[in-house]
Design an enzyme around this catalytic site. Sequence first.
Site, mmCIF file in Angstrom:
data_model
loop_
_atom_site.group_PDB
_atom_site.id
_atom_site.type_symbol
_atom_site.label_atom_id
_atom_site.label_comp_id
_atom_site.label_asym_id
_atom_site.label_seq_id
_atom_site.Cartn_x
_atom_site.Cartn_y
_atom_site.Cartn_z
ATOM 1 N N VAL A 148 0.837 -1.201 0.000
ATOM 2 C CA VAL A 148 0.000 0.000 0.000
ATOM 3 C C VAL A 148 0.871 1.250 0.000
ATOM 4 O O VAL A 148 0.649 2.185 -0.779
ATOM 5 C CB VAL A 148 -0.964 0.012 1.203
ATOM 6 C CG1 VAL A 148 -1.689 1.359 1.295
ATOM 7 C CG2 VAL A 148 -1.980 -1.116 1.088
ATOM 8 N N GLY A 162 1.746 -1.671 9.223
ATOM 9 C CA GLY A 162 0.931 -2.639 9.950
ATOM 10 C C GLY A 162 1.001 -3.997 9.304
ATOM 11 O O GLY A 162 1.459 -4.146 8.169
ATOM 12 N N ALA A 163 0.545 -5.000 10.044
ATOM 13 C CA ALA A 163 0.486 -6.353 9.495
ATOM 14 C C ALA A 163 -0.602 -6.409 8.435
ATOM 15 O O ALA A 163 -1.688 -5.862 8.632
ATOM 16 C CB ALA A 163 0.193 -7.353 10.608
ATOM 17 N N ASP A 205 -14.319 2.060 -0.309
ATOM 18 C CA ASP A 205 -15.610 1.370 -0.432
ATOM 19 C C ASP A 205 -16.570 2.186 -1.294
ATOM 20 O O ASP A 205 -17.299 1.638 -2.130
ATOM 21 C CB ASP A 205 -16.223 1.149 0.954
ATOM 22 C CG ASP A 205 -15.231 0.582 1.937
ATOM 23 O OD1 ASP A 205 -15.115 -0.641 2.027
ATOM 24 O OD2 ASP A 205 -14.556 1.382 2.603
ATOM 25 N N HIS A 251 -15.095 0.660 7.791
ATOM 26 C CA HIS A 251 -14.456 0.129 6.580
ATOM 27 C C HIS A 251 -14.269 -1.362 6.836
ATOM 28 O O HIS A 251 -13.240 -1.817 7.318
ATOM 29 C CB HIS A 251 -13.103 0.808 6.344
ATOM 30 C CG HIS A 251 -12.290 0.160 5.255
ATOM 31 N ND1 HIS A 251 -12.771 -0.047 3.992
ATOM 32 C CD2 HIS A 251 -11.019 -0.340 5.260
ATOM 33 C CE1 HIS A 251 -11.841 -0.637 3.251
ATOM 34 N NE2 HIS A 251 -10.767 -0.826 4.011
#
Length: 325
Positions: free
Chosen positions: A17, A82-83, A151, A178
């Site tokens: 990302v 983050g994971a 979304d 989300h």
Amino acid sequence: MADKQRKKVILVGDGAVGSSYAFALVNQGIAQELGIVDLFKEKTQGDAEDLSHALAFTSPKKIYSADYSDASDADLVVLTSGAPQKPGETRLDLVEKNLRITKDVVTKIVASGFKGIFLVAANPVDILTYATWKFSGFPKNRVVGSGTSLDTARFRQALAEKVDVDARSIHAYIMGEHGDSEFAVWSHANVAGVKLEQWFQENDYLNEAEIVKLFESVRDAAYSIIAKKGATFYGVAVALARITKAILDDEHAVLPVSVFQDGQYGVSDCYLGQPAVVGAEGVVNPIHIPLNDAEMQKMEASGAQLKAIIDEAFAKEEFASAVKN
């Protein structure tokens, strides 16, 4: 801060990302300076070098491998660290491990002297946006989550394909978490002021069952993509770039982001996705769409679910001890 140019971005998290977001900034000519922070220093160095080779085709920008101290004079810090969500795993399954990462990152960013805006994209984004606010001590408006921006984009694209209209001409929102408890605001979905539900009936586009199926395909899109390619990153990266532009250019654009809830929808002390005016100060003004009874119940249920998880997590000493708000 209100009078200075808002052009410096620090990105924390150089995974799929984060690197896609950096590429989107370069492609779109957004920001004049981009520093990339990650545990894997060589990855950030490689990405900074690689991205800089695209600048001759786009616009000038300073891109470099950064440290937390570089956030001291940044206008925007974007958290994608983050994971990642694994196949079969919900966003809420990620809570504790990503709370630990968020606490560590936010503490270091604030220690640098950072006074700008936090934009959070790591999942579960509504909970981690709340956590960023709690750990930072920042005003609510200066902590923004990507919320339901992706979304909503998925929803508009799915509708556009059904009614054969440019997705940018579809006015419709996904609100709430989300995640699995999100919902479509059908009561206000329209094209040129014509409600889409009416349009469907008059033009025989979709029946009730097909409408439900369309929404479910939007809600579950991430699971489908993760099962096929392991992760989602292009869509959210461009969504983050759009929010970034609104902040850096003080656009006062209406975008569906994660916003602190003060009881307007029967929900308090959490962040949820809803339309808001976004500009140089973060969330300039939340826009409270008048929901119908069914939609209001869904918003309340979405908030209640997240609040229960937040309360459970922040009851633990490792998180409670780091709270500044």
